[in-house]
Design a protein around this motif. Structure first.
Motif, PDB file in Angstrom:
ATOM      1  N   ARG A 121       0.943  -1.599  -0.158  1.00 55.62           N
ATOM      2  CA  ARG A 121      -0.474  -0.054  -0.144  1.00 55.62           C
ATOM      3  C   ARG A 121       0.496   0.991   0.251  1.00 55.62           C
ATOM      4  O   ARG A 121      -0.035   2.460   0.200  1.00 55.62           O
ATOM      5  CB  ARG A 121      -1.265   0.089   1.438  1.00 55.62           C
ATOM      6  N   TYR A 122       1.939   0.723  -0.028  1.00 51.33           N
ATOM      7  CA  TYR A 122       2.892   1.841  -0.181  1.00 51.33           C
ATOM      8  C   TYR A 122       4.273   2.343  -1.155  1.00 51.33           C
ATOM      9  O   TYR A 122       5.080   2.644  -0.800  1.00 51.33           O
ATOM     10  CB  TYR A 122       3.297   2.222   0.939  1.00 51.33           C
ATOM     11  N   SER A 123       3.595   0.987  -2.287  1.00 52.01           N
ATOM     12  CA  SER A 123       4.904   1.068  -3.222  1.00 52.01           C
ATOM     13  C   SER A 123       5.241   2.298  -4.252  1.00 52.01           C
ATOM     14  O   SER A 123       6.304   2.230  -4.139  1.00 52.01           O
ATOM     15  CB  SER A 123       4.599  -0.534  -4.303  1.00 52.01           C
ATOM     16  N   HIS A 124       5.321   3.487  -3.525  1.00 52.29           N
ATOM     17  CA  HIS A 124       4.901   4.882  -4.432  1.00 52.29           C
ATOM     18  C   HIS A 124       6.489   5.573  -3.751  1.00 52.29           C
ATOM     19  O   HIS A 124       7.225   6.420  -4.370  1.00 52.29           O
ATOM     20  CB  HIS A 124       4.277   5.586  -4.573  1.00 52.29           C
ATOM     21  N   VAL A 125       6.541   4.549  -2.221  1.00 51.72           N
ATOM     22  CA  VAL A 125       7.647   5.362  -0.950  1.00 51.72           C
ATOM     23  C   VAL A 125       8.686   4.521  -1.609  1.00 51.72           C
ATOM     24  O   VAL A 125       8.706   3.117  -1.039  1.00 51.72           O
ATOM     25  CB  VAL A 125       6.845   5.294   0.198  1.00 51.72           C
ATOM     26  N   PRO A 126      10.068   4.860  -1.843  1.00 58.78           N
ATOM     27  CA  PRO A 126      11.401   4.303  -2.380  1.00 58.78           C
ATOM     28  C   PRO A 126      11.479   3.553  -1.011  1.00 58.78           C
ATOM     29  O   PRO A 126      11.893   2.756  -0.925  1.00 58.78           O
ATOM     30  CB  PRO A 126      12.012   5.361  -2.928  1.00 58.78           C
ATOM     31  N   ALA A 127      11.110   4.115   0.092  1.00 61.12           N
ATOM     32  CA  ALA A 127      11.894   3.506   1.269  1.00 61.12           C
ATOM     33  C   ALA A 127      10.869   2.034   1.672  1.00 61.12           C
ATOM     34  O   ALA A 127      11.427   1.718   2.437  1.00 61.12           O
ATOM     35  CB  ALA A 127      11.482   4.623   2.959  1.00 61.12           C
ATOM     36  N   ALA A 128       9.426   1.376   0.696  1.00 59.39           N
ATOM     37  CA  ALA A 128       9.401   0.832   1.251  1.00 59.39           C
ATOM     38  C   ALA A 128      10.039  -0.234   1.034  1.00 59.39           C
ATOM     39  O   ALA A 128       8.963  -2.195   0.709  1.00 59.39           O
ATOM     40  CB  ALA A 128       7.946   1.394   0.462  1.00 59.39           C
ATOM     41  N   SER A 129      10.626  -0.202   0.083  1.00 59.85           N
ATOM     42  CA  SER A 129      11.444  -1.539  -0.860  1.00 59.85           C
ATOM     43  C   SER A 129      12.137  -1.741   0.640  1.00 59.85           C
ATOM     44  O   SER A 129      12.489  -2.887   0.124  1.00 59.85           O
ATOM     45  CB  SER A 129      12.468  -0.927  -1.612  1.00 59.85           C
ATOM     46  N   ALA A 130      12.154  -1.659   1.365  1.00 60.29           N
ATOM     47  CA  ALA A 130      13.529  -1.878   3.075  1.00 60.29           C
ATOM     48  C   ALA A 130      12.677  -3.423   3.249  1.00 60.29           C
ATOM     49  O   ALA A 130      12.813  -3.677   3.959  1.00 60.29           O
ATOM     50  CB  ALA A 130      13.710  -0.950   3.575  1.00 60.29           C
ATOM     51  N   ALA A 131      10.892  -3.036   3.138  1.00 65.03           N
ATOM     52  CA  ALA A 131      10.033  -3.768   3.929  1.00 65.03           C
ATOM     53  C   ALA A 131       9.976  -4.999   3.221  1.00 65.03           C
ATOM     54  O   ALA A 131      10.031  -6.201   3.759  1.00 65.03           O
ATOM     55  CB  ALA A 131       8.584  -3.579   4.070  1.00 65.03           C
ATOM     56  N   SER A 132      10.709  -4.947   1.550  1.00 62.76           N
ATOM     57  CA  SER A 132      10.151  -6.339   0.485  1.00 62.76           C
ATOM     58  C   SER A 132      11.458  -7.012   1.268  1.00 62.76           C
ATOM     59  O   SER A 132      11.365  -7.923   1.166  1.00 62.76           O
ATOM     60  CB  SER A 132      10.477  -6.063  -0.619  1.00 62.76           C
ATOM     61  N   ALA A 133      12.408  -5.830   1.086  1.00 69.69           N
ATOM     62  CA  ALA A 133      14.201  -6.931   1.130  1.00 69.69           C
ATOM     63  C   ALA A 133      13.302  -7.646   2.799  1.00 69.69           C
ATOM     64  O   ALA A 133      14.338  -8.405   2.943  1.00 69.69           O
ATOM     65  CB  ALA A 133      14.978  -5.970   1.736  1.00 69.69           C
ATOM     66  N   HIS A 134      12.819  -7.268   3.680  1.00 69.27           N
ATOM     67  CA  HIS A 134      13.080  -7.462   4.930  1.00 69.27           C
ATOM     68  C   HIS A 134      12.231  -9.356   5.178  1.00 69.27           C
ATOM     69  O   HIS A 134      12.464 -10.064   5.381  1.00 69.27           O
ATOM     70  CB  HIS A 134      12.311  -7.087   5.984  1.00 69.27           C
ATOM     71  N   LEU A 135      11.166  -9.420   3.985  1.00 70.12           N
ATOM     72  CA  LEU A 135      10.232  -9.739   4.049  1.00 70.12           C
ATOM     73  C   LEU A 135      10.978 -10.656   3.111  1.00 70.12           C
ATOM     74  O   LEU A 135      11.009 -12.282   3.372  1.00 70.12           O
ATOM     75  CB  LEU A 135       8.865  -9.519   2.877  1.00 70.12           C
ATOM     76  N   VAL A 136      11.841 -10.898   1.666  1.00 63.88           N
ATOM     77  CA  VAL A 136      12.290 -11.069   1.025  1.00 63.88           C
ATOM     78  C   VAL A 136      13.519 -12.129   2.378  1.00 63.88           C
ATOM     79  O   VAL A 136      13.649 -13.713   2.303  1.00 63.88           O
ATOM     80  CB  VAL A 136      13.527 -10.622   0.335  1.00 63.88           C
ATOM     81  N   ARG A 137      14.186 -11.566   3.571  1.00 65.33           N
ATOM     82  CA  ARG A 137      14.931 -12.225   4.002  1.00 65.33           C
ATOM     83  C   ARG A 137      14.046 -13.143   5.445  1.00 65.33           C
ATOM     84  O   ARG A 137      14.633 -14.122   5.560  1.00 65.33           O
ATOM     85  CB  ARG A 137      15.795 -11.021   5.040  1.00 65.33           C
ATOM     86  N   LEU A 138      13.041 -12.963   5.911  1.00 64.80           N
ATOM     87  CA  LEU A 138      11.653 -13.448   7.045  1.00 64.80           C
ATOM     88  C   LEU A 138      11.721 -14.762   6.100  1.00 64.80           C
ATOM     89  O   LEU A 138      11.935 -15.714   6.280  1.00 64.80           O
ATOM     90  CB  LEU A 138      10.907 -13.091   7.145  1.00 64.80           C
ATOM     91  N   ALA A 139      11.104 -14.611   4.545  1.00 63.71           N
ATOM     92  CA  ALA A 139      11.250 -15.907   4.250  1.00 63.71           C
ATOM     93  C   ALA A 139      12.256 -17.249   4.112  1.00 63.71           C
ATOM     94  O   ALA A 139      12.169 -17.719   3.923  1.00 63.71           O
ATOM     95  CB  ALA A 139       9.957 -15.873   2.278  1.00 63.71           C
ATOM     96  N   GLU A 140      13.172 -16.516   3.551  1.00 62.96           N
ATOM     97  CA  GLU A 140      14.146 -17.461   3.279  1.00 62.96           C
ATOM     98  C   GLU A 140      14.757 -17.792   4.234  1.00 62.96           C
ATOM     99  O   GLU A 140      15.074 -19.428   4.940  1.00 62.96           O
ATOM    100  CB  GLU A 140      15.675 -16.212   2.476  1.00 62.96           C
ATOM    101  N   GLU A 141      14.681 -17.078   5.672  1.00 65.24           N
ATOM    102  CA  GLU A 141      14.940 -18.145   7.398  1.00 65.24           C
ATOM    103  C   GLU A 141      13.493 -18.917   7.206  1.00 65.24           C
ATOM    104  O   GLU A 141      13.723 -20.464   8.416  1.00 65.24           O
ATOM    105  CB  GLU A 141      14.765 -16.787   7.725  1.00 65.24           C
ATOM    106  N   ALA A 142      12.825 -18.967   6.486  1.00 63.38           N
ATOM    107  CA  ALA A 142      11.504 -19.728   7.002  1.00 63.38           C
ATOM    108  C   ALA A 142      11.716 -20.897   6.054  1.00 63.38           C
ATOM    109  O   ALA A 142      10.448 -22.032   6.280  1.00 63.38           O
ATOM    110  CB  ALA A 142       9.883 -19.406   7.341  1.00 63.38           C
ATOM    111  N   LYS A 143      12.254 -20.929   5.212  1.00 66.26           N
ATOM    112  CA  LYS A 143      13.137 -21.524   3.899  1.00 66.26           C
ATOM    113  C   LYS A 143      11.970 -22.055   3.133  1.00 66.26           C
ATOM    114  O   LYS A 143      11.384 -22.966   2.300  1.00 66.26           O
ATOM    115  CB  LYS A 143      13.018 -22.116   4.741  1.00 66.26           C
ATOM    116  N   ASP A 144      11.308 -20.782   3.026  1.00 69.55           N
ATOM    117  CA  ASP A 144       9.951 -20.540   1.859  1.00 69.55           C
ATOM    118  C   ASP A 144       9.902 -19.529   1.279  1.00 69.55           C
ATOM    119  O   ASP A 144      10.662 -18.426   1.270  1.00 69.55           O
ATOM    120  CB  ASP A 144       8.652 -19.906   2.754  1.00 69.55           C
ATOM    121  N   PHE A 145      11.584 -20.692   0.156  1.00 69.70           N
ATOM    122  CA  PHE A 145      11.577 -19.679  -1.121  1.00 69.70           C
ATOM    123  C   PHE A 145      11.025 -19.219  -2.791  1.00 69.70           C
ATOM    124  O   PHE A 145      11.382 -18.439  -2.709  1.00 69.70           O
ATOM    125  CB  PHE A 145      12.984 -20.835  -1.506  1.00 69.70           C
ATOM    126  N   ALA A 146       9.697 -20.055  -2.342  1.00 71.84           N
ATOM    127  CA  ALA A 146       9.701 -19.517  -3.417  1.00 71.84           C
ATOM    128  C   ALA A 146       8.670 -18.203  -2.406  1.00 71.84           C
ATOM    129  O   ALA A 146       8.353 -17.240  -4.466  1.00 71.84           O
ATOM    130  CB  ALA A 146       7.591 -20.529  -3.235  1.00 71.84           C
TER     131      ALA A 146
END
Length: 285
Positions: free
Chosen positions: A229-254
């Motif tokens: 809901r805030y994809s227009h704000v460049p800082a929101a990319s950090a939220a996606s980066a954290h989501l990538v990291r959390l998914a990797e830690e949970a071994k949910d690679f998809a």
């Protein structure tokens, strides 16, 4: 094949609508004829001059129709509002509201006047529900976005900032959409193409939200909301980066691959930083 030069609206209960038949010219006057009979098409000025012979309600309705056709949108809206105020039947009121909204939307498209749009937004009779108001704002923002990028961005930012529980409204394309996601996507398009600038205030706000997400009961849900809901704000990319990291830690690679792909799509400037082969690696995992 001919070219449509001008459209007119037939306002007569004796003539079916849409009007079947053919137009023809006789002694300088226009007529339309069909299986239902024949009728003359008079200039708007003649129709206006004859209004005094009608009842007050019919006068207002016809004045609104003629004003609408002539592009006098403020006068058309005022006449329709007077009729609406004197109408008690709910079905008739809904029909009048639909006519009011049609005039307002056409006026927004024709005039591209932000002040007029603001006036419409402040009229409870024109936009009686939040869904009506939101749909009108989306349509107006789309219209303004073609010429007045800053005005369009201002409307999109208002929608993106409104408290929402995932409200769904009909978009200008006719699909049901999440209001904030749609507004944020439209804003991002304006920003990445260089038509408007990012807002420093939004950057600070989103950064603070991301930092606070890890203290929430469900950090993944909070971060996902920010990313969408805030994809227009460049800082929101950090939220996606954290989501990538959390998914990797949970071994949910998809899920990690999906978050990474969205991050790259939302912020093209990251294309030269994150190698797309990383996504392929996650898919293979």
């Amino acid at each position: 094949k001919g070219t449509v030069i001008k459209k007119c609206k037939v306002w007569d209960d004796r003539i079916p609508e849409p009007v079947p038949g053919n137009l023809f010219l006789s002694r300088g006057d226009l007529f339309v004829g069909g299986t239902w009979g024949y009728a003359g098409l008079e200039p708007y000025e003649v129709s206006l001059a004859a209004l005094d012979s009608l009842g007050i309600r019919e006068q207002l309705l016809r004045r609104a129709m003629i004003s609408h056709a002539l592009g006098n949108y403020v006068e058309a809206l005022d006449s329709l509002k007077k009729v609406l105020a004197s109408t008690s039947d709910e079905a008739a009121r809904e029909s009048l509201r639909a006519e009011l909204l049609l005039v307002a939307q056409e006026a927004a498209a024709s005039t591209k006047d932000t002040k007029f749009i603001r006036r419409v937004l402040e009229e409870p009779d024109l936009l009686p529900t939040r869904a009506h108001r939101t749909a009108f704002v989306l349509r107006s923002a789309e219209i303004l976005g073609k010429e007045s990028h800053e005005d369009a961005a201002r409307l999109y930012r208002e929608l993106a900032a409104e408290p929402s529980a995932g409200d769904l409204v009909v978009s200008p394309e006719g699909a049901y959409v999440d209001v904030q996601v749609y507004a944020s996507d439209a804003l991002r398009e304006l920003i990445v193409t260089g038509r408007v600038k990012t807002s420093p205030g939004e950057e600070e706000k989103v950064t603070a939200w991301i930092e606070g997400a890890f203290g929430a009961e469900n950090p993944v849900a909070r971060l996902s909301t920010i990313a969408l809901r805030y994809s227009h704000v460049p800082a929101a990319s950090a939220a996606s980066a954290h989501l990538v990291r959390l998914a990797e830690e949970a071994k949910d690679f998809a899920a990690a691959a999906n978050h990474l792909e969205r991050m790259l799509a939302d912020d093209p400037s990251l294309g030269g930083i994150v190698n797309p082969s990383v996504v392929n690696h996650l898919d293979d995992a």
